[in-house]
Write an enzyme that holds these catalytic residues in place. Structure first.
Site, short mmCIF file in Angstrom:
data_model
loop_
_atom_site.label_atom_id
_atom_site.label_comp_id
_atom_site.label_asym_id
_atom_site.label_seq_id
_atom_site.Cartn_x
_atom_site.Cartn_y
_atom_site.Cartn_z
N GLU A 67 0.89 -1.18 0.00
CA GLU A 67 0.00 0.00 0.00
C GLU A 67 0.91 1.21 0.00
O GLU A 67 1.48 1.56 1.05
CB GLU A 67 -0.90 0.00 1.25
CG GLU A 67 -1.88 -1.15 1.31
CD GLU A 67 -3.03 -1.04 0.32
OE1 GLU A 67 -3.17 0.01 -0.34
OE2 GLU A 67 -3.76 -2.03 0.17
N CYS A 90 -2.34 9.07 2.30
CA CYS A 90 -2.05 8.60 0.93
C CYS A 90 -3.22 8.93 0.02
O CYS A 90 -3.06 9.06 -1.18
CB CYS A 90 -1.80 7.10 0.96
SG CYS A 90 -3.13 6.20 1.76
P1 NAP Z 1 8.05 5.37 4.85
O1 NAP Z 1 9.18 6.26 5.09
O2 NAP Z 1 8.06 4.54 3.63
O3 NAP Z 1 7.93 4.46 6.16
C1 NAP Z 1 6.92 3.51 6.29
C2 NAP Z 1 7.40 2.40 7.21
O4 NAP Z 1 8.51 1.76 6.60
C3 NAP Z 1 7.89 2.89 8.57
O5 NAP Z 1 7.58 1.93 9.53
C4 NAP Z 1 9.40 2.96 8.35
O6 NAP Z 1 10.14 2.84 9.54
C5 NAP Z 1 9.60 1.75 7.49
N1 NAP Z 1 10.85 1.78 6.73
C6 NAP Z 1 11.52 2.85 6.23
N2 NAP Z 1 12.62 2.44 5.59
C7 NAP Z 1 12.65 1.08 5.67
C8 NAP Z 1 13.54 0.08 5.21
N3 NAP Z 1 14.64 0.38 4.51
N4 NAP Z 1 13.28 -1.21 5.50
C9 NAP Z 1 12.17 -1.54 6.21
N5 NAP Z 1 11.28 -0.63 6.68
C10 NAP Z 1 11.52 0.67 6.40
O7 NAP Z 1 6.67 6.14 4.82
P2 NAP Z 1 6.09 7.14 5.90
O8 NAP Z 1 6.74 8.45 5.70
O9 NAP Z 1 6.10 6.55 7.26
O10 NAP Z 1 4.56 7.18 5.48
C11 NAP Z 1 4.11 7.99 4.48
C12 NAP Z 1 3.94 7.22 3.18
O11 NAP Z 1 3.03 6.13 3.37
C13 NAP Z 1 3.31 8.08 2.11
O12 NAP Z 1 3.97 7.84 0.89
C14 NAP Z 1 1.87 7.57 2.04
O13 NAP Z 1 1.25 7.77 0.81
C15 NAP Z 1 2.07 6.12 2.34
N6 NAP Z 1 0.82 5.52 2.81
C16 NAP Z 1 0.15 4.70 1.97
C17 NAP Z 1 -1.07 4.15 2.36
C18 NAP Z 1 -1.83 3.26 1.46
O14 NAP Z 1 -2.72 2.57 1.96
N7 NAP Z 1 -1.55 3.21 0.17
C19 NAP Z 1 -1.57 4.45 3.64
C20 NAP Z 1 -0.86 5.31 4.47
C21 NAP Z 1 0.35 5.83 4.04
P3 NAP Z 1 10.74 4.16 10.25
O15 NAP Z 1 9.60 4.88 10.77
O16 NAP Z 1 11.61 3.65 11.33
O17 NAP Z 1 11.49 4.91 9.19
#
Ligand code: NAP
Length: 494
Positions: free
Chosen positions: A266, A300
């Site tokens: 997602e 998102c």
């Molecule tokens: P993110 O930076 O991609 O982080 C999401 C999760 O992934 C966090 O738990 C993060 O941990 C972890 N993560 C980051 N780097 C990683 C790696 N190399 N290996 C494993 N895990 C890793 O996104 P975010 O800033 O938290 O959230 C915003 C994004 O989520 C936006 O792009 C939004 O559109 C998307 N989103 C999508 C949906 C959907 O249903 N399509 C819903 C909600 C949000 P850390 O926190 O420790 O970095």
């Protein structure tokens, strides 16, 4: 003293103190290796709320070992009992609604009213999947040549690795945990480092609801990559389900190739919001407020680009600006606050950069446009008009309270523009012409469309995107499929 600077209320302290702060592995609360911890910040003040366990790679693998050990027995657990655990957890969440809402507001910043709405939405995934647990069926058929029979059964895929973002700290978890419990999968879940407390509180609730030890394991860490990569590459993991940015999702798909994991993604969005000349403009403004301002724009599904027909553009922009101007900004713990802070300084910098870029390319600032001063990561509701097609915010997720408006006159041209993005999560369409509504919904390259509606999320509906917005669906009847494998038994001698 400004609304941003109020001291902590005793109830805030009580709620934070009561929340678990350790790792949850094999049904036990435990410290991270070498007792490491990290600080959780209140984004409205920048102050530290508390510290939580900071897992390392060994902790992640210990959690996976616990999930692996519990998998066989859990898969044998009667579906009715799995459903009843979810139902009890739904009731416990509902009973503790206020405390959970406050905890979420404290670590994430969104106003209390929005946290309350999220807790309700999150709990609904448990109620929905409690009902789905007993509806996992199979198939029986006579082979076409009449010799032999086909038996098709559905079995849990196995231990699932789950990674969730900070913007919906509970719902993004229950949307995965609910179907996994219903299907009979065990789990290792890592919440975002900014918002670990809500998920730890949920783990305690599930344990109280009777979830057996080892079925759900929670790892909190500020080194996501270092902790999760070995877990994803470990042969005991069978499923990866991720909600977060497209950039991280791509990297995780690569990692999951090693063990050929079943993956659900997602990812990010860049939702277009189309208002046609025949739209009910007041309804479109109501929808725009939801699609843009829900979660302070940090969703998102947030409307990222508004395309408004020239005939109604002035009226729509004026009415939207009036509504955005009237919103009260501040620390989300007060009931009258409607816009909280962004999650952190980086997010505030990113919104600032995108607005500056749009203005440099010719957009006009009608409202807001400058980040807040003082403590906390505040950015005010902002309206930009005349946003040119080459502005960065037409291609990148804004993730903030900024409405970027462009006008159009031609239906096909606006559809081409709306589809001109690698993302494909959701789009919004306002028109009173039924034929146009259907035609445009079919032409939009997104997994979901809000037709005369500013919110599409519903636990009973399939949520998910196409193109770079992801793989698979969460919620609805198909949500449980992501946690099931199909096994076909060829029955001979009949
Ligand atoms: P993110 O930076 O991609 O982080 C999401 C999760 O992934 C966090 O738990 C993060 O941990 C972890 N993560 C980051 N780097 C990683 C790696 N190399 N290996 C494993 N895990 C890793 O996104 P975010 O800033 O938290 O959230 C915003 C994004 O989520 C936006 O792009 C939004 O559109 C998307 N989103 C999508 C949906 C959907 O249903 N399509 C819903 C909600 C949000 P850390 O926190 O420790 O970095």
């Amino acid at each position: 003293m400004s609304a941003h600077e109020q001291p902590s209320h005793p109830r805030e302290t009580t709620v934070v103190e009561a929340a678990p702060k350790q790792l949850f592995i094999g049904g036990k609360w435990c410290s991270a290796g070498q007792d490491r911890t990290y600080d959780v910040e209140d984004p409205a003040t920048g102050r530290t709320l508390c510290t939580v366990a900071d897992a390392d790679a060994d902790d992640g693998l210990a959690a996976l070992a616990a999930a692996d050990q519990a998998q066989h027995d859990w898969a044998q657990h009667p579906p009715r009992q799995r459903g009843e655990i979810l139902r009890r957890a739904f009731e416990l969440i509902t009973a503790r609604h206020e405390d959970l809402s406050l905890l979420m507001t404290l670590e994430m910043g969104k106003p209390l009213a929005e946290s309350r709405a999220e807790i309700t939405y999150a709990a609904e995934f448990f109620r929905w999947f409690a009902e789905e647990a007993v509806r996992i069926d199979g198939d029986y058929a006579v082979a076409p040549n009449g010799k032999g029979r086909f038996l098709v059964m559905r079995q849990p895929v196995g231990p699932a690795v789950m990674i969730t973002p900070w913007n919906f700290p509970m719902a993004m978890g229950t949307r995965k945990i609910g179907p996994a419990i219903a299907a009979g999968c065990t789990m290792v879940l890592k919440p975002a480092h900014q918002t670990p407390l809500t998920m730890l509180a949920l783990a305690a609730i599930l344990s109280e609801a009777g979830l057996p030890d080892g079925v759900l394991n929670i790892i909190t860490s500020q080194s996501a990559g270092r902790v999760m990569e070995p877990v994803i590459r470990d042969p005991r993991a069978r499923k990866l389900t991720f909600t977060g940015s497209t950039a991280v999702g791509r990297r995780l798909i690569e990692q999951s190739a090693e063990q050929v994991l079943k993956t659900s993604m997602e990812l990010g969005g860049n939702a277009p919001f189309l208002v046609f000349a025949d739209a009910d403009v007041d309804a479109a403004v109501d929808g725009a407020m939801l699609a843009k301002m829900r979660n302070i724009g940090e969703a998102c599904t947030a409307a990222n680009r508004f395309y408004v027909h020239a005939d109604v553009a002035e009226e729509f922009s004026r009415k939207l600006t009036d509504r955005m101007r009237s919103l009260r900004i501040g620390r989300g713990v007060s009931d009258d606050i409607e816009v909280g802070p962004l999650i952190d300084a980086d997010q505030c910098d990113k919104v600032t950069e995108l607005v500056t870029d749009a203005v440099e390319r010719g957009a006009e600032v009608v409202l807001g446009g400058r980040r807040g001063e003082g403590q906390g990561h505040f950015y005010p509701p902002t309206v930009l008009t005349g946003v040119p097609a080459d502005a960065r915010l037409t291609r990148e997720e804004i993730f903030g309270p900024v409405a970027a408006i462009t006008t159009f006159t031609d239906e096909q041209a606006v559809l081409d523009e709306a589809n001109n993005t690698e993302y494909g999560l959701v789009s919004y369409v306002y028109t009173q012409d039924l034929h146009r509504g259907i035609r445009v919904s079919e032409a939009l390259e997104t997994g979901m469309v809000g037709l005369n509606q500013g919110v599409v999320s519903n636990p009973a509906a399939p949520f998910g995107g196409v193109k770079h917005s992801g793989l698979g669906r969460e919620g609805g009847k198909v949500g449980i499929e992501e946690f099931l494998e199909t096994k076909y038994v060829a029955v001979g001698g009949v």
